[in-house]
Design an enzyme around this catalytic site. Structure first.
Site, mmCIF file in Angstrom:
data_model
loop_
_atom_site.group_PDB
_atom_site.id
_atom_site.type_symbol
_atom_site.label_atom_id
_atom_site.label_comp_id
_atom_site.label_asym_id
_atom_site.label_seq_id
_atom_site.Cartn_x
_atom_site.Cartn_y
_atom_site.Cartn_z
ATOM 1 N N PHE A 95 -10.891 6.656 -3.312
ATOM 2 C CA PHE A 95 -11.166 7.043 -4.704
ATOM 3 C C PHE A 95 -11.583 5.859 -5.579
ATOM 4 O O PHE A 95 -11.688 6.008 -6.796
ATOM 5 C CB PHE A 95 -9.948 7.751 -5.300
ATOM 6 N N LYS A 118 -4.732 -0.941 0.725
ATOM 7 C CA LYS A 118 -4.752 -1.181 2.169
ATOM 8 C C LYS A 118 -5.653 -0.133 2.807
ATOM 9 O O LYS A 118 -5.185 0.801 3.472
ATOM 10 C CB LYS A 118 -3.334 -1.139 2.731
ATOM 11 N N LYS A 203 -3.104 -1.503 10.504
ATOM 12 C CA LYS A 203 -1.679 -1.164 10.714
ATOM 13 C C LYS A 203 -1.406 0.285 10.288
ATOM 14 O O LYS A 203 -0.510 0.934 10.810
ATOM 15 C CB LYS A 203 -0.757 -2.186 10.046
ATOM 16 N N ARG A 267 4.013 6.465 4.442
ATOM 17 C CA ARG A 267 3.148 7.627 4.288
ATOM 18 C C ARG A 267 2.394 7.924 5.588
ATOM 19 O O ARG A 267 2.283 9.070 6.019
ATOM 20 C CB ARG A 267 2.068 7.370 3.216
ATOM 21 N N ASN A 268 1.878 6.860 6.224
ATOM 22 C CA ASN A 268 1.043 7.068 7.410
ATOM 23 C C ASN A 268 1.862 7.597 8.587
ATOM 24 O O ASN A 268 1.428 8.480 9.319
ATOM 25 C CB ASN A 268 0.333 5.760 7.762
HETATM 26 N N1 LIG Z 1 2.974 3.055 -1.700
HETATM 27 C C1 LIG Z 1 3.218 1.840 -1.196
HETATM 28 O O1 LIG Z 1 4.362 1.471 -0.920
HETATM 29 C C2 LIG Z 1 2.101 0.898 -0.976
HETATM 30 C C3 LIG Z 1 0.791 1.308 -1.127
HETATM 31 N N2 LIG Z 1 -0.214 0.402 -0.917
HETATM 32 C C4 LIG Z 1 -1.585 0.801 -1.112
HETATM 33 O O2 LIG Z 1 -1.790 1.141 -2.481
HETATM 34 C C5 LIG Z 1 -2.906 2.032 -2.586
HETATM 35 C C6 LIG Z 1 -2.518 3.180 -3.507
HETATM 36 O O3 LIG Z 1 -1.594 3.980 -2.801
HETATM 37 P P1 LIG Z 1 -0.274 4.617 -3.427
HETATM 38 O O4 LIG Z 1 0.050 4.041 -4.735
HETATM 39 O O5 LIG Z 1 0.765 4.551 -2.352
HETATM 40 O O6 LIG Z 1 -0.755 6.106 -3.641
HETATM 41 P P2 LIG Z 1 0.141 7.404 -3.686
HETATM 42 O O7 LIG Z 1 -0.009 8.088 -2.387
HETATM 43 O O8 LIG Z 1 1.502 7.088 -4.190
HETATM 44 O O9 LIG Z 1 -0.589 8.232 -4.833
HETATM 45 C C7 LIG Z 1 -1.849 8.766 -4.655
HETATM 46 C C8 LIG Z 1 -2.760 8.246 -5.740
HETATM 47 O O10 LIG Z 1 -4.065 8.681 -5.425
HETATM 48 C C9 LIG Z 1 -4.622 9.347 -6.549
HETATM 49 N N3 LIG Z 1 -5.511 10.419 -6.113
HETATM 50 C C10 LIG Z 1 -5.216 11.427 -5.269
HETATM 51 N N4 LIG Z 1 -6.283 12.234 -5.117
HETATM 52 C C11 LIG Z 1 -7.264 11.696 -5.881
HETATM 53 C C12 LIG Z 1 -8.614 12.056 -6.138
HETATM 54 N N5 LIG Z 1 -9.171 13.127 -5.563
HETATM 55 N N6 LIG Z 1 -9.337 11.271 -6.971
HETATM 56 C C13 LIG Z 1 -8.790 10.179 -7.542
HETATM 57 N N7 LIG Z 1 -7.505 9.785 -7.335
HETATM 58 C C14 LIG Z 1 -6.766 10.543 -6.512
HETATM 59 C C15 LIG Z 1 -3.429 9.932 -7.272
HETATM 60 O O11 LIG Z 1 -3.776 10.200 -8.599
HETATM 61 P P3 LIG Z 1 -3.102 11.473 -9.333
HETATM 62 O O12 LIG Z 1 -1.638 11.228 -9.306
HETATM 63 O O13 LIG Z 1 -3.706 11.441 -10.694
HETATM 64 O O14 LIG Z 1 -3.485 12.681 -8.532
HETATM 65 C C16 LIG Z 1 -2.426 8.787 -7.128
HETATM 66 O O15 LIG Z 1 -2.659 7.798 -8.075
HETATM 67 C C17 LIG Z 1 -3.242 2.460 -1.154
HETATM 68 O O16 LIG Z 1 -4.343 1.722 -0.697
HETATM 69 C C18 LIG Z 1 -2.002 2.058 -0.355
HETATM 70 O O17 LIG Z 1 -2.291 1.761 0.984
HETATM 71 C C19 LIG Z 1 0.035 -0.890 -0.558
HETATM 72 C C20 LIG Z 1 1.302 -1.336 -0.401
HETATM 73 C C21 LIG Z 1 2.441 -0.495 -0.599
HETATM 74 O O1 LIG Z 2 1.432 -0.611 3.444
HETATM 75 C C1 LIG Z 2 2.427 -0.087 3.036
HETATM 76 C C2 LIG Z 2 3.680 -0.854 2.903
HETATM 77 O O2 LIG Z 2 3.517 -2.229 3.232
HETATM 78 C C3 LIG Z 2 2.395 1.346 2.661
HETATM 79 O O3 LIG Z 2 1.812 2.163 3.662
HETATM 80 P P1 LIG Z 2 2.751 3.227 4.385
HETATM 81 O O4 LIG Z 2 3.422 4.022 3.303
HETATM 82 O O5 LIG Z 2 1.929 4.069 5.262
HETATM 83 O O6 LIG Z 2 3.761 2.418 5.162
#
Ligand SMILES: NC(=O)C1=CN([C@@H]2O[C@H](COP(=O)(O)OP(=O)(O)OC[C@H]3O[C@@H](n4cnc5c(N)ncnc54)[C@H](OP(=O)(O)O)[C@@H]3O)[C@@H](O)[C@H]2O)C=CC1
Ligand SMILES: O=C(CO)COP(=O)(O)O
Length: 340
Positions: A95, A118, A203, A267-268
């Site tokens: 997105f 990521k 990963k 999540r994965n």
């Molecule tokens: N969660 C974690 O612990 C970690 C995550 N990351 C990385 O951070 C990044 C963000 O992930 P994370 O915060 O976990 O996301 P989440 O899975 O917690 O949330 C999903 C996000 O995606 C948005 N979204 C979903 N569908 C759409 C769409 N169709 N168009 C636009 N936005 C959309 C949502 O917006 P809305 O709520 O408005 O629908 C929300 O902000 C990823 O690359 C992840 O790998 C890295 C390290 C740790």
């Molecule tokens: O990269 C992450 C934590 O380091 C988040 O991804 P996962 O939620 O899939 O583990």
């Protein structure tokens, strides 16, 4: 002047966080508790309103409460970026283009751009840092990435966590680490921007494989072999695409793989587990309400490897299951004979 006093009166750092999901929410918590001015963009106007009224993100890590003296929520991405010196991208990779669509190409000029993502841009199969260089002309030297084994849910609980800041510019990476360090977060710079970024993408694919294996009722013995074989798979890919000497046993590589492969918060892994138990991709996506980056990443890595041609049996198996609808049971029967 004593050192501590000097630190207290230093200029307020202005940081934009783009994204409203779990990771963005966790990063806003860390930065605002360190008294940075956080300009927080999220796409949903109702969520912004809720944050302003109740000081919580209504849908992700909603137990975290924010001090609105330091956190300025907004749905105006142009204003948020313009008001900040550091800009953190924290939306899922698929997105990114949509999220940034209203910004002009020079929006990031003179700012430090940090990817917390990521994942890769689907179909184009490029890293986020490469996309930002091509589309928004942000040189790689002005970009950082946030990596390391760290789940947003554990940040919310203030459990001891470690982050690695990947960069080609060590002094800037060190300055950014300073913004993150606190009682429960340690942050360290590392000079391997692309290697860390690719590793963080792959990963997620391995976590999908771990989840599928669990869903199929494979046990800990199998998963240990799957994860150790995955390290060789990651090494072969990185050596093929970005060959420099790196120690993959570091926490930004092996550590990140371990947390995603074993944690209840992954999540994965959760997504893979549903696939192993017989969910379709669509039904798993609907049930999760969060984004499993590995679903998109496996296609990108598989396509990139068409050129590289390194041996990636785990990635291949996950790709077959998710994109060619081959039964996970059959695919893992084949995979188990390839692991050593
Ligand atoms: N969660 C974690 O612990 C970690 C995550 N990351 C990385 O951070 C990044 C963000 O992930 P994370 O915060 O976990 O996301 P989440 O899975 O917690 O949330 C999903 C996000 O995606 C948005 N979204 C979903 N569908 C759409 C769409 N169709 N168009 C636009 N936005 C959309 C949502 O917006 P809305 O709520 O408005 O629908 C929300 O902000 C990823 O690359 C992840 O790998 C890295 C390290 C740790
Ligand atoms: O990269 C992450 C934590 O380091 C988040 O991804 P996962 O939620 O899939 O583990």
């Amino acid at each position: 002047m004593p050192q501590t006093l000097k630190k207290k009166i230093s200029v307020l750092e202005k940081v934009a966080v783009l994204g409203g999901g779990s990771w963005a929410t966790a990063l806003v918590k860390i930065l605002s508790e360190n008294k940075a001015e956080v300009n927080w963009w999220m796409r949903n106007r109702n969520d912004v309103q809720h944050l302003k009224e109740y000081r919580h993100n209504p849908r992700y890590l909603s137990q975290v409460s924010f001090d609105l003296k330091y956190v300025l929520p907004s749905d105006d991405i142009k204003a948020v970026v313009a008001a900040s010196d550091w800009v953190i991208l924290a939306v899922p990779a698929a997105f990114v283009q949509l999220a940034l669509a209203d910004l002009p190409e020079d929006a990031f000029h003179g700012k430090v751009l940090i990817s917390a993502i990521k994942g890769m841009i689907p179909k184009e199969n490029i890293l986020i840092t490469d996309f930002m260089e091509r589309k928004y002309h942000v040189p790689n030297s002005h970009q950082l990435i946030i990596a390391g084994p760290c789940h947003a849910e554990e940040v919310a609980l203030e459990k001891q966590s470690y982050l690695t800041i990947g960069s080609h510019d060590m002094p800037t990476a060190e300055r950014f680490c300073e913004l993150l360090r606190n009682r429960y977060v340690k942050a360290n710079p590392l000079d391997d921007l692309d290697g860390i970024e690719y590793c963080a993408v792959i990963k997620n694919v391995i976590a999908l494989a771990c989840g599928i294996a669990r869903g199929l009722n494979y046990g800990d013995n199998f998963q240990a072999v799957l994860v150790s074989n995955a390290m060789f798979e990651i090494e072969r890919f990185l050596d093929g695409i970005m060959p420099i000497h790196r120690d993959l046993s570091g926490s930004a590589y092996l550590g990140d793989l371990l947390v995603t492969a074993y944690s209840q918060f992954s999540r994965n892994r959760t997504f893979g587990n549903m696939i192993g138990r017989g969910y379709t991709v669509k039904s798993a996506q609907v049930e999760m309400n969060m984004v499993a980056e590995g679903y998109y990443a496996v296609q990108s890595i598989h396509q990139l490897n068409q050129k590289l041609q390194v041996d990636m049996p785990i990635t291949k198996a996950v790709y077959h299951v998710l994109y060619e609808r081959i039964s996970p049971t059959m695919e893992f029967e084949i995979l188990k004979d390839k692991l050593r």
